[in-house]
Enzyme design. Structure first.
Site, PDB file in Angstrom:
ATOM      1  CG  ASN A 230      18.336   7.312  92.068  1.00 15.59           C
ATOM      2  OD1 ASN A 230      17.244   7.857  92.251  1.00 15.59           O
ATOM      3  ND2 ASN A 230      19.118   7.622  91.039  1.00 15.59           N
ATOM      4  CG  MET A 239      21.148   5.234  97.437  1.00 16.74           C
ATOM      5  SD  MET A 239      20.335   5.793  98.947  1.00 16.74           S
ATOM      6  CE  MET A 239      18.857   6.555  98.248  1.00 16.74           C
ATOM      7  CB  CYS A 240      23.564   5.875  92.381  1.00 17.93           C
ATOM      8  SG  CYS A 240      24.449   7.092  91.366  1.00 17.93           S
ATOM      9  CG  LEU A 241      23.308   8.766  97.852  1.00 14.60           C
ATOM     10  CD1 LEU A 241      23.617   8.845  99.338  1.00 14.60           C
ATOM     11  CD2 LEU A 241      21.969   9.403  97.569  1.00 14.60           C
ATOM     12  CB  VAL A 275      22.408   2.169  89.845  1.00 18.51           C
ATOM     13  CG1 VAL A 275      23.476   3.154  90.253  1.00 18.51           C
ATOM     14  CG2 VAL A 275      21.356   2.032  90.933  1.00 18.51           C
TER      15      VAL A 275
END
Length: 305
Positions: A230, A239-241, A275
């Site tokens: 991520n 960062m993919c949140l 990601v």
């Protein structure tokens, strides 16, 4: 051989360019801060309220703008002072001033012009005045020596969440401003959770708030390299949140919850929202190898950083 040398020189030039750009940003911010300090004659022209002792006048997190060029501080004026030996700015109101002044022209009572302005302060929300907060043997504040500045303006609640996170951070997380002149960029240090391949690592993250916050989401990125599905495996470390996506973000969301969620992803990555597809596939299909590489990267980049 020539191609190798050419590639090395190119990488060196890129590195030097990045270092120079970073130095330029730092020097510009430093000059702006110093310029503001000179104009206001204050060592810290902008401060954040960190306690509730001045409620209801000011709340925790209010951003205060200071001016320190007035020769005296009057009764009722709100000042910021530092206690000798402690680097903790205190925001309180002047309740007594010495020597006293009289008349419309505000002339000093029976004292020469060179008499120092001495002050007694008190928090609006406190029962007693501040003598116990002063340095040992000090009964009054010296206007010139102890006062950082007088409050001339403020922005309500801008720094509330920062003050809250500094005072009571989530477990395994510490927060501070990346640059004290910029309230919208935070430095976050995150400990790798126990039982995860990131255990014993300390990761440096950058949290950036847009000027439209809280109506637009912040961005979170890893400055420390990390092997994770991520987090982008590049210099950006994005960062993919899910909660930070524009269509899912809610203005009522708290930054403490954002950081806690980010740390929880170190324990349980979300490969379906990855990601880095290759790392996500490895996490699903070859967990052992994934954890070996994650531990190796943690030892290499996050231990002792």
């Amino acid at each position: 051989m020539l191609s190798f040398l050419s590639s090395s020189l190119s990488n060196t030039r890129q590195t030097l360019a990045q270092v120079l750009n970073f130095a330029l940003v730092l020097s510009t911010a430093f000059m702006l801060w110093k310029g503001l300090s000179v104009v206001t004659s204050s060592s810290s022209p902008i401060v954040v309220v960190l306690s509730g002792s001045m409620e209801p006048a000011f709340q925790r997190g209010d951003l205060l703008f200071l001016w320190n060029r007035s020769p005296r501080a009057e009764i009722g004026e709100i000042v910021v002072y530092n206690v000798k030996g402690k680097d903790i700015p205190i925001v309180h109101r002047v309740v007594r001033s010495f020597p006293e002044i009289e008349g419309k022209e505000k002339t000093v009572k029976a004292a020469p012009e060179s008499s120092p302005n001495m002050l007694l302060t008190k928090g609006d929300n406190n029962a007693a005045s501040d003598e116990e907060l002063y340095a040992r043997g000090q009964d009054f504040l010296h206007r010139k020596e102890d006062i950082v500045g007088s409050v001339r303006g403020y922005m309500p609640m801008v720094g509330y969440e920062l003050a809250e996170l500094i005072e009571s951070p989530p477990e395994g997380i510490t927060v501070e401003l990346a640059n004290e002149s910029n309230l919208y960029e935070w430095k976050v240090l995150m400990d790798g959770p126990d039982g995860s391949p990131y255990h014993k690592g300390k990761f440096h993250l950058k949290l950036t708030l847009p000027t439209e916050y809280p109506f637009k989401p912040p961005t979170v990125s890893f400055v420390t390299k990390i092997y994770h599905p991520n987090v982008t495996n590049d210099d950006k470390g994005s960062m993919c949140l899910g909660m930070l996506k524009a269509d899912e973000w809610k203005p009522s969301s708290r930054l403490a919850a954002v950081l806690q969620f980010a740390r929880s992803l170190l324990e349980e990555p979300m490969p379906d929202d990855a990601v880095e597809g290759r790392i996500a596939e490895q996490y699903r299909d070859d967990r052992k190898r994934y954890e070996e590489i994650a531990r190796e990267w943690t030892r290499k980049y996050a231990v002792g950083s």
